[in-house]
Enzyme design. Sequence first.
Site, mmCIF file in Angstrom:
data_model
loop_
_atom_site.group_PDB
_atom_site.id
_atom_site.type_symbol
_atom_site.label_atom_id
_atom_site.label_comp_id
_atom_site.label_asym_id
_atom_site.label_seq_id
_atom_site.Cartn_x
_atom_site.Cartn_y
_atom_site.Cartn_z
ATOM 1 N N TYR A 1 62.468 29.648 32.407
ATOM 2 C CA TYR A 1 61.794 28.350 32.290
ATOM 3 C C TYR A 1 60.805 28.181 33.442
ATOM 4 C CZ TYR A 1 61.491 23.183 31.970
ATOM 5 O OH TYR A 1 61.065 21.886 31.860
ATOM 6 N N CYS A 2 59.550 27.830 33.099
ATOM 7 C CA CYS A 2 58.518 27.534 34.079
ATOM 8 C C CYS A 2 58.325 28.739 35.010
ATOM 9 C CB CYS A 2 58.879 26.257 34.839
ATOM 10 S SG CYS A 2 57.641 25.656 35.998
ATOM 11 N N LEU A 3 58.433 28.538 36.305
ATOM 12 C CA LEU A 3 58.277 29.629 37.259
ATOM 13 C C LEU A 3 59.314 30.718 37.032
ATOM 14 C CD1 LEU A 3 56.761 30.666 39.705
ATOM 15 C CD2 LEU A 3 58.131 29.168 41.150
ATOM 16 N N LEU B 1 59.937 29.556 28.416
ATOM 17 C CA LEU B 1 59.735 28.129 28.189
ATOM 18 C C LEU B 1 58.714 27.583 29.186
ATOM 19 C CD1 LEU B 1 63.442 26.910 27.777
ATOM 20 C CD2 LEU B 1 61.945 27.959 26.074
#
Length: 573
Positions: free
Chosen positions: A304-306, A332
Amino acid sequence: MDGVAETIDRATSAMIAQFTKGLSPATVAYAFSDWALHLALSPGKQMQLGQKALRKQTRMIDYMMRCCAQQDADPAIDPLPQDKRFNDPAWKEQPFNWIAQAFLLNQQWWDAATTGVKGVNHHHEDMVEFTTRQILDMLAPTNFLATNPVLQQKIVETKGQCLIDGFQHLIEDMQRNLRGEPPMGAEKFKPGDTVATAKGKIVYRNRLIELIQYEPTTEKVRPEPVLIVPAWIMKYYILDLSPHNSLVKWLTDQGFTVFMISWHNPDADDRDLSMESYRLLGPMAAIDAVTKITGSSKLHAMGYCLGGTLLSITAATMARDHDDRLASITLLAAQTEFSEPGELGLFIDEGQLNMLESMMWSQGYLDSSQMGGAFQMLRSNDLIWSHVLNTYMMGERDPMFDLMAWNADGTRMPYAMHSQYLRRLFLEDQLAEGKYEVEGREITLSSIHQPIFVVSTERDHVAPWHSVHKIHLLTGTELTFVLTSGGHNAGIVSEPGHKHRSFHILTRQPDGPSYGADEWVSHAKYQEGSWWIEWGKWLENRSGTPVAPPSMGAPDKGYPPLHDAPGYYVLEH
């Protein structure tokens, strides 16, 4: 002598950065001088702006005359769809309708004035347009008692009590900020008590992560476990908020064995942790633990993200090194291509990086409050000025809820890692260009052969969906792309049954045709509801026949249960 000079320069930049929240005054001045000089050398643009000003003045006069003749005159200009500042009926009464219309026309003129000037560097143009918009948002008539009819009505209705309540809210928030305490009400959402409540055990710990294994909730589970790699810019429990919107609980209820990385919150002693440290001590250490604990040779990995960016780097490295333990990859709201990072890119150039690196050099990390300021500026209307108006002038404090409390539970970014991330990925886009090196050798996303499931959100200010969509250009493997309603966080926390949720989805087969982002929408299938359900089906189709759940931890393999979830790292401040 060179070292002394560098230290003096670093210390000076760090001192300035503390005052400006990491914003480089030199970069801003350079951008505005570039714009102003080129505008001064563009008489045609000046003439065009003069004509626009005259037309807008004429429209304003015409609107005022029509208002005098009839009560419900059509406006001279409509606000942008996302601008809700003037929705209240009080703004339709004179003279406040004139004030609102004049502001919107003026705002539109400044947008024309700061864009489209020939010769201006594109990055500088974006900075000037963004900065001008921040100034206009600050000067909006909604922010002042004399020009805000809604606030005036509130003061009359409450006999001034709203101002007293607002002042008390301001004092409370200032005191909490000085004491380093979370916002009012956030204390009700403590991990392990009301949030992050999914049952599990810490089955592995190193200096950077705790690995949580969640208890099964079904009699049988899929043989391939799911490993979640959250971003370390945030606490992991956004994916295990309250029981009704916990992605972890939903996954275990679907018959998956779930593991979660919980990141250590770095301090000054962790200043030298690098991107490579995060890869090795994070997903690689977790993959080793998960496969040994479960006995499975394959696992599904989600980032997710980073954390998704790091997972893509990890997957490309594993593909290069012929490590075939990933059955599938899910990303994500994660960028892998950074040439168009959206407005967050305004804060990334050599001048800005120098200020940020100097600030991190002096303290060893970047604090969450220093990062939070940049994110708030991207949505200043919603996150700054509406908050000031409602809380400190209207006296109405928004009730705290789980996602808001999580958002206030910030983390830090170590100096070495964050500098490498911003420079190698954001500024130089090494991953997309095949120049990113791991252990002295380049990696490429095109080497990934596992199926990939990518989720992006329509209103993402952190990882804009057009940027996330560019993963289609970087890999030829089977790729399912989802564009869901909502923003960077709320669009991901999209449990089944959540109202007003919808998404577009389209799968590109290996080496099949790819569409540009806007063209992609016209080909993708539109569906109401939560994307979680579609992802669950996607995982099931790539998993084996259900088996008995694995044990919690594996003491005989060096992974004994150490502590109940959520563990210690998530509680670090």
